[in-house]
Design an enzyme around this catalytic site. Structure first.
Site, PDB file in Angstrom:
ATOM      1  CB  CYS A  85      18.473   9.549  24.296  1.00 62.21           C
ATOM      2  SG  CYS A  85      19.896   9.827  25.357  1.00 62.21           S
ATOM      3  CG  LEU A  86      21.704  14.098  21.231  1.00 57.85           C
ATOM      4  CD1 LEU A  86      22.513  15.348  21.538  1.00 57.85           C
ATOM      5  CD2 LEU A  86      21.433  13.983  19.730  1.00 57.85           C
TER       6      LEU A  86
ATOM      7  CG  HIS B 135      15.623  12.438  28.350  1.00 54.31           C
ATOM      8  ND1 HIS B 135      15.165  11.436  27.516  1.00 54.31           N
ATOM      9  CD2 HIS B 135      16.966  12.512  28.137  1.00 54.31           C
ATOM     10  CE1 HIS B 135      16.189  10.927  26.851  1.00 54.31           C
ATOM     11  NE2 HIS B 135      17.287  11.566  27.185  1.00 54.31           N
ATOM     12  CD  GLU B 136      18.861  15.862  28.554  1.00 59.99           C
ATOM     13  OE1 GLU B 136      19.949  15.315  28.844  1.00 59.99           O
ATOM     14  OE2 GLU B 136      18.277  15.637  27.485  1.00 59.99           O
TER      15      GLU B 136
ATOM     16  CG  HIS C  87      21.160  11.393  30.461  1.00 62.94           C
ATOM     17  ND1 HIS C  87      21.580  10.207  29.921  1.00 62.94           N
ATOM     18  CD2 HIS C  87      20.368  11.970  29.522  1.00 62.94           C
ATOM     19  CE1 HIS C  87      21.060  10.072  28.711  1.00 62.94           C
ATOM     20  NE2 HIS C  87      20.314  11.122  28.441  1.00 62.94           N
TER      21      HIS C  87
ATOM     22  CD  GLN D  52      23.228  12.683  26.957  1.00 64.66           C
ATOM     23  OE1 GLN D  52      22.747  13.750  27.310  1.00 64.66           O
ATOM     24  NE2 GLN D  52      22.753  11.990  25.937  1.00 64.66           N
TER      25      GLN D  52
ATOM     26  N   GLY E 110      18.551  18.475  24.286  1.00 63.65           N
ATOM     27  CA  GLY E 110      19.064  18.436  25.657  1.00 63.65           C
ATOM     28  C   GLY E 110      20.311  17.581  25.715  1.00 63.65           C
TER      29      GLY E 110
END
Ligand code: CO
Length: 179
Positions: free
Chosen positions: A101-102, A143-144, A147, A50, A45
């Site tokens: 997470c990236l 989660h996304e 952000h 990000q 994701g």
């Protein structure tokens, strides 16, 4: 095109994203680039913030097999979710999931989330969509979405775990800086 992923603790990640108003070529390029970026980084994701764009745009692609069951294998292009201006309209249940997470590469932690969500969003052509999600997919949505509101999953850690994380993270950043 692969874009650079912004990592913690860059303050850009704390920015609250704004709704997309025009569904144009720029949006499509952003979505294409986000997919290239997520796939090359091995993520499931990615939120637009990000890659430094403060728009309510996220993508998700979790590896599932033909029966819709979780699968360790390949992410299929047909399972890609592109969500513009998403809203969670319903949440219930509870589960604990080991998240990564990236923007916090290499770190994983257990986070408590709703087990089941219903989301409403627009696709890249501005058509309204509704989706029900459970388990891993529900976790990815939450989660996304976080952000987009300027938050990162590590904010769910307990005080002591967060302190430990910050200490280790600072040390790692320092080491990376030396290289
Ligand atoms: Co993330």
């Amino acid at each position: 095109m692969v874009r650079e992923i912004i990592t913690y603790p860059n303050p850009i990640l704390r920015k609250k994203s704004k709704d997309v108003e025009v569904f144009d070529e720029n949006l499509h390029t952003l979505l294409n680039d986000m997919n290239d970026t997520m796939m090359s980084a091995g993520g499931v994701g990615l939120a637009a913030i990000q890659v430094g764009i403060d728009l309510n745009v996220l993508i998700i692609n979790i590896p599932i097999d033909n029966e819709g069951e979780l699968d360790d294998g390949m992410q299929k292009p047909e399972n890609l979710i592109e969500a513009i201006n998403p809203v969670i309209t319903h949440k219930d249940g509870e589960l604990v999931f080991n998240e990564g997470c990236l923007s916090v590469p290499g770190f994983h932690a257990e986070v408590k989330r709703a087990e089941h969500v219903i989301v409403e969003y627009y696709n890249r052509d501005g058509e309204k969509q509704t989706m029900e999600a459970e388990d891993f997919l529900a976790v990815a949505w939450q989660h996304e979405m976080e952000h987009l509101s300027g938050h990162v999953f590590i904010e769910h850690l307990s005080f002591l775990k967060r302190k430990k994380f910050e200490k280790e993270w600072k040390r790692e950043l320092k080491e990376k800086g030396k290289k």
